[in-house]
Design a protein around this motif. Structure first.
Motif, PDB file in Angstrom:
ATOM      1  N   TYR A   1      -5.155   9.117  -0.348  1.00 45.47           N
ATOM      2  CA  TYR A   1      -4.086   8.969   0.662  1.00 45.47           C
ATOM      3  C   TYR A   1      -4.666   8.555   2.027  1.00 45.47           C
ATOM      4  CZ  TYR A   1      -0.269  10.849  -2.201  1.00 45.47           C
ATOM      5  OH  TYR A   1       0.687  11.034  -3.148  1.00 45.47           O
ATOM      6  N   GLN A   2      -5.773   9.185   2.381  1.00 44.94           N
ATOM      7  CA  GLN A   2      -6.403   8.832   3.658  1.00 44.94           C
ATOM      8  C   GLN A   2      -6.856   7.368   3.662  1.00 44.94           C
ATOM      9  OE1 GLN A   2      -9.510  11.779   4.033  1.00 44.94           O
ATOM     10  NE2 GLN A   2      -8.180  13.194   5.189  1.00 44.94           N
ATOM     11  N   GLU A   3      -7.373   6.919   2.517  1.00 44.83           N
ATOM     12  CA  GLU A   3      -7.791   5.511   2.418  1.00 44.83           C
ATOM     13  C   GLU A   3      -6.593   4.571   2.568  1.00 44.83           C
ATOM     14  OE1 GLU A   3     -10.371   2.626  -0.583  1.00 44.83           O
ATOM     15  OE2 GLU A   3      -9.715   4.617  -1.245  1.00 44.83           O
ATOM     16  N   THR A   4      -5.471   4.951   1.911  1.00 46.64           N
ATOM     17  CA  THR A   4      -4.253   4.135   2.018  1.00 46.64           C
ATOM     18  C   THR A   4      -3.758   4.093   3.471  1.00 46.64           C
ATOM     19  OG1 THR A   4      -3.594   4.691  -0.244  1.00 46.64           O
ATOM     20  CG2 THR A   4      -1.876   3.869   1.245  1.00 46.64           C
ATOM     21  N   ILE A   5      -3.763   5.273   4.097  1.00 46.80           N
ATOM     22  CA  ILE A   5      -3.336   5.328   5.517  1.00 46.80           C
ATOM     23  C   ILE A   5      -4.249   4.475   6.390  1.00 46.80           C
ATOM     24  CG2 ILE A   5      -3.106   6.854   7.506  1.00 46.80           C
ATOM     25  CD1 ILE A   5      -2.229   9.073   5.551  1.00 46.80           C
ATOM     26  N   GLN A   6      -5.553   4.505   6.115  1.00 47.19           N
ATOM     27  CA  GLN A   6      -6.503   3.733   6.901  1.00 47.19           C
ATOM     28  C   GLN A   6      -6.248   2.231   6.743  1.00 47.19           C
ATOM     29  OE1 GLN A   6      -8.756   5.118   9.068  1.00 47.19           O
ATOM     30  NE2 GLN A   6      -8.929   2.989   9.734  1.00 47.19           N
ATOM     31  N   PHE A   7      -5.951   1.802   5.504  1.00 48.70           N
ATOM     32  CA  PHE A   7      -5.626   0.387   5.283  1.00 48.70           C
ATOM     33  C   PHE A   7      -4.372  -0.005   6.062  1.00 48.70           C
ATOM     34  CE2 PHE A   7      -7.891   0.509   0.930  1.00 48.70           C
ATOM     35  CZ  PHE A   7      -9.064   0.051   1.515  1.00 48.70           C
TER      36      PHE A   7
ATOM     37  N   GLU B   1       0.827  -1.211   0.000  1.00 49.97           N
ATOM     38  CA  GLU B   1       0.000   0.000   0.000  1.00 49.97           C
ATOM     39  C   GLU B   1       0.862   1.262   0.000  1.00 49.97           C
ATOM     40  OE1 GLU B   1      -2.223  -0.790   3.459  1.00 49.97           O
ATOM     41  OE2 GLU B   1      -3.541  -2.255   2.501  1.00 49.97           O
ATOM     42  N   LEU B   2       1.953   1.240   0.817  1.00 47.01           N
ATOM     43  CA  LEU B   2       2.815   2.421   0.884  1.00 47.01           C
ATOM     44  C   LEU B   2       3.607   2.603  -0.406  1.00 47.01           C
ATOM     45  CD1 LEU B   2       4.122   2.162   4.562  1.00 47.01           C
ATOM     46  CD2 LEU B   2       2.377   3.706   3.660  1.00 47.01           C
ATOM     47  N   GLU B   3       4.026   1.508  -1.036  1.00 44.85           N
ATOM     48  CA  GLU B   3       4.749   1.613  -2.317  1.00 44.85           C
ATOM     49  C   GLU B   3       3.851   2.194  -3.407  1.00 44.85           C
ATOM     50  OE1 GLU B   3       6.186  -2.313  -3.032  1.00 44.85           O
ATOM     51  OE2 GLU B   3       8.097  -1.982  -1.981  1.00 44.85           O
ATOM     52  N   LEU B   4       2.605   1.712  -3.452  1.00 45.37           N
ATOM     53  CA  LEU B   4       1.665   2.220  -4.452  1.00 45.37           C
ATOM     54  C   LEU B   4       1.370   3.697  -4.225  1.00 45.37           C
ATOM     55  CD1 LEU B   4      -0.884  -0.753  -4.701  1.00 45.37           C
ATOM     56  CD2 LEU B   4       0.778  -0.030  -6.433  1.00 45.37           C
ATOM     57  N   ALA B   5       1.289   4.078  -2.950  1.00 44.67           N
ATOM     58  CA  ALA B   5       1.006   5.482  -2.632  1.00 44.67           C
ATOM     59  C   ALA B   5       2.162   6.387  -3.005  1.00 44.67           C
ATOM     60  CB  ALA B   5       0.678   5.619  -1.146  1.00 44.67           C
ATOM     61  N   SER B   6       3.392   5.840  -2.946  1.00 49.28           N
ATOM     62  CA  SER B   6       4.568   6.669  -3.233  1.00 49.28           C
ATOM     63  C   SER B   6       4.902   6.746  -4.727  1.00 49.28           C
ATOM     64  CB  SER B   6       5.785   6.122  -2.477  1.00 49.28           C
ATOM     65  OG  SER B   6       6.096   4.820  -2.936  1.00 49.28           O
ATOM     66  N   GLU B   7       4.288   5.870  -5.545  1.00 46.53           N
ATOM     67  CA  GLU B   7       4.630   5.823  -6.964  1.00 46.53           C
ATOM     68  C   GLU B   7       3.956   6.928  -7.785  1.00 46.53           C
ATOM     69  OE1 GLU B   7       3.729   1.928  -8.323  1.00 46.53           O
ATOM     70  OE2 GLU B   7       5.490   1.007  -7.361  1.00 46.53           O
ATOM     71  N   LYS B   8       2.793   7.361  -7.357  1.00 49.10           N
ATOM     72  CA  LYS B   8       2.089   8.392  -8.136  1.00 49.10           C
ATOM     73  C   LYS B   8       1.283   9.272  -7.189  1.00 49.10           C
ATOM     74  CE  LYS B   8      -1.741   5.213  -9.129  1.00 49.10           C
ATOM     75  NZ  LYS B   8      -2.587   4.635 -10.184  1.00 49.10           N
ATOM     76  N   ASP B   9       0.972  10.453  -7.714  1.00 48.66           N
ATOM     77  CA  ASP B   9       0.195  11.379  -6.912  1.00 48.66           C
ATOM     78  C   ASP B   9      -1.240  10.897  -6.781  1.00 48.66           C
ATOM     79  OD1 ASP B   9       2.371  13.003  -6.641  1.00 48.66           O
ATOM     80  OD2 ASP B   9       1.880  14.221  -8.408  1.00 48.66           O
TER      81      ASP B   9
ATOM     82  N   THR C   1      -5.175  11.732  -4.682  1.00 47.13           N
ATOM     83  CA  THR C   1      -5.979  12.749  -4.018  1.00 47.13           C
ATOM     84  C   THR C   1      -5.882  12.555  -2.512  1.00 47.13           C
ATOM     85  OG1 THR C   1      -7.951  11.372  -4.020  1.00 47.13           O
ATOM     86  CG2 THR C   1      -7.586  12.758  -5.968  1.00 47.13           C
ATOM     87  N   LYS C   2      -6.350  13.572  -1.789  1.00 47.57           N
ATOM     88  CA  LYS C   2      -6.333  13.511  -0.322  1.00 47.57           C
ATOM     89  C   LYS C   2      -7.135  12.325   0.179  1.00 47.57           C
ATOM     90  CE  LYS C   2      -7.619  16.195   3.740  1.00 47.57           C
ATOM     91  NZ  LYS C   2      -8.216  17.457   4.265  1.00 47.57           N
ATOM     92  N   GLU C   3      -8.285  12.103  -0.443  1.00 46.91           N
ATOM     93  CA  GLU C   3      -9.136  10.992  -0.007  1.00 46.91           C
ATOM     94  C   GLU C   3      -8.454   9.639  -0.238  1.00 46.91           C
ATOM     95  OE1 GLU C   3     -10.082  13.459  -1.884  1.00 46.91           O
ATOM     96  OE2 GLU C   3     -11.427  14.555  -0.519  1.00 46.91           O
TER      97      GLU C   3
END
Length: 453
Positions: free
Chosen positions: A268-274, A254-262, A264-266
């Motif tokens: 990112y929040q979903e990724t953080i929640q997971f 999840e963190l790798e996918l979040a760091s690969e591309k920009d 939205t705020k929502e």
């Protein structure tokens, strides 16, 4: 020093002491018996010589000849007779006077009537003799050649026998100790073959009811426990690695996918929640493992005190419903249950962990997320039922339900690690209680029985 040698030497030493005491007792008893016997012979000889001198017509010269002739073949008793005035009346050989009677000695004879003593190697007896109203002092002295030769022979035989018997006892001790400890020697050889990779090996046992066979049986029991412990540890580590790998892999992905591309705020929040959910899952797993470690301690190392089961159940009830608002838990304590029957010796923390697992497990797998807790008692047993409705557990899953990390196909739809029920069973057993499960007619009940006094 080996036990066999030590036992042999100890056995030989004890035998030597007993044999020595026995031999010394025999020698000194024989020595004392010889002295008494020879004093008796001297007394008889003194009386015989005095009778012969006073009552027979045998001249004194003939008596001297008789004495001298006897001394050529044996140690003849030398007799002397004195009157009350301490004057010599008769002497076997005045020139060779063994005793050399003194006035003080004669006075002692007349006073005590009878005395005996040693004079160098000679034994001497002095006694009072009565003849025709006159009192005489008679002394008799001689060397007990035969008696001393007997004692010397006895001492020689005793010493030789002592050492011969000791040698035989030592050899017999070596043979017997070797034979008696041969199972122990074989046991040592077998133990040397047992290594961490060969814990399946066992010592040979027999039907004999001796200490060595009992030792072998207990040692085999220890090996059995060690082997089970090693297997459980391997199984435990393997499952822990698998359980930890899943949430860690999810967090990394999840963190790798979040760091690969920009995003939205929502997003990112979903990724953080997971990631937080996976982290909380790891924390829950870690807490379960900590509780399992505590429940696996030696019972002697766990502190026990008086615990009220109804209070522990209420705390578990409150904790579960607070953390899960959708869970519905009801607690029913029968009126027949007395207050003192709810008190047991236990560990409050571990009992709460066990009850939490049972309540959470019941609510989790119930379609209505409900758990009914019933507390009842008879004269000796306090029973707590944890009941939930839902699909019944099949027979195959019931056989493995208390095994660590075991999860049935029906339970995989819910989050879990397969530790809860295994941990619960260990805690219940630590409190000398019993847990069973019955699942039928769309209803599953876990029953816990506590012994009460």
């Amino acid at each position: 020093m080996k036990i066999r040698t030590r036992l042999t030497l100890l056995f030989t030493l004890i035998t030597a002491m007993l044999l020595g005491v026995y031999s010394i007792s025999i020698y000194y008893s024989s020595k004392e018996a010889r002295e008494k016997s020879f004093y008796s012979e001297l007394q008889n000889e003194a009386i015989a010589k005095a009778d012969l001198f006073f009552r027979s017509s045998l001249p004194e010269q003939e008596m001297h000849k008789l004495y001298k002739n006897n001394t050529r073949t044996l140690n003849e008793v030398q007799v002397a007779i004195y009157d009350v005035h301490k004057q010599l009346v008769y002497h076997d050989d005045a020139k060779v006077d063994y005793v050399k009677e003194t006035s003080q000695m004669l006075s002692q004879i007349f006073q005590k009537k009878k005395i005996n003593f040693f004079l160098n190697d000679l034994q001497v007896i002095g006694m009072v003799y009565q003849y025709e109203g006159q009192t005489y002092a008679v002394t008799a002295a001689a060397y007990d050649q035969y008696g001393y030769e007997y004692l010397t022979h006895l001492l020689t035989i005793s010493i030789i026998s002592f050492f011969i018997i000791l040698v035989l006892i030592y050899l017999a001790g070596i043979f017997l100790s070797k034979k008696a400890l041969s199972p122990l020697t074989e046991m040592v050889i077998q133990i040397k073959k047992i290594t961490a990779g060969k814990l399946q090996l066992r010592l040979k046992t027999t039907k004999a009811k001796d200490e060595l066979n009992e030792l072998a049986q207990n040692f085999n029991g220890m090996l059995e426990r060690l082997e089970n412990s090693f297997d459980s540890q391997k199984h435990f580590v393997s499952n822990i690695s698998h359980e930890l790998r899943t949430p860690l892999s999810a967090i990394i992905t999840e963190l790798e996918l979040a760091s690969e591309k920009d995003k939205t705020k929502e997003e990112y929040q979903e990724t953080i929640q997971f990631a937080l959910d996976d982290a909380r899952n790891m924390v829950k797993l870690s807490n379960s493992l900590m509780d399992l470690a505590k429940a696996s301690y030696d019972p002697n190392e766990i502190s026990f005190s008086e615990v009220r089961l109804d209070e522990v159940l209420l705390e578990s009830y409150t904790k579960i419903t607070k953390e899960n608002s959708g869970y519905k838990v009801s607690l029913n304590i029968e009126d027949s249950v007395e207050e003192d029957q709810l008190i047991i010796q236990g560990n409050e923390y571990l009992l709460q962990v066990a009850f939490n697992n049972l309540i959470d497990n019941a609510c989790k797998y119930s379609p209505e997320h409900t758990c009914l807790i019933d507390v009842s008692t008879d004269s000796k047993i306090l029973t707590i039922h944890f009941t939930n409705t839902g699909n019944a557990i099949n027979e195959e899953d019931l056989k493995h339900i208390f095994k660590p990390f075991y999860r049935s196909e029906n339970s995989k739809s819910e989050k879990g690690h397969g530790i809860g029920l295994f941990l619960t069973e260990k805690i219940i057993h630590l409190h000398h209680a019993k847990i069973t499960v019955v699942s039928e007619y769309n209803e599953t009940t876990f029953k816990v029985n506590f012994m009460i006094s």
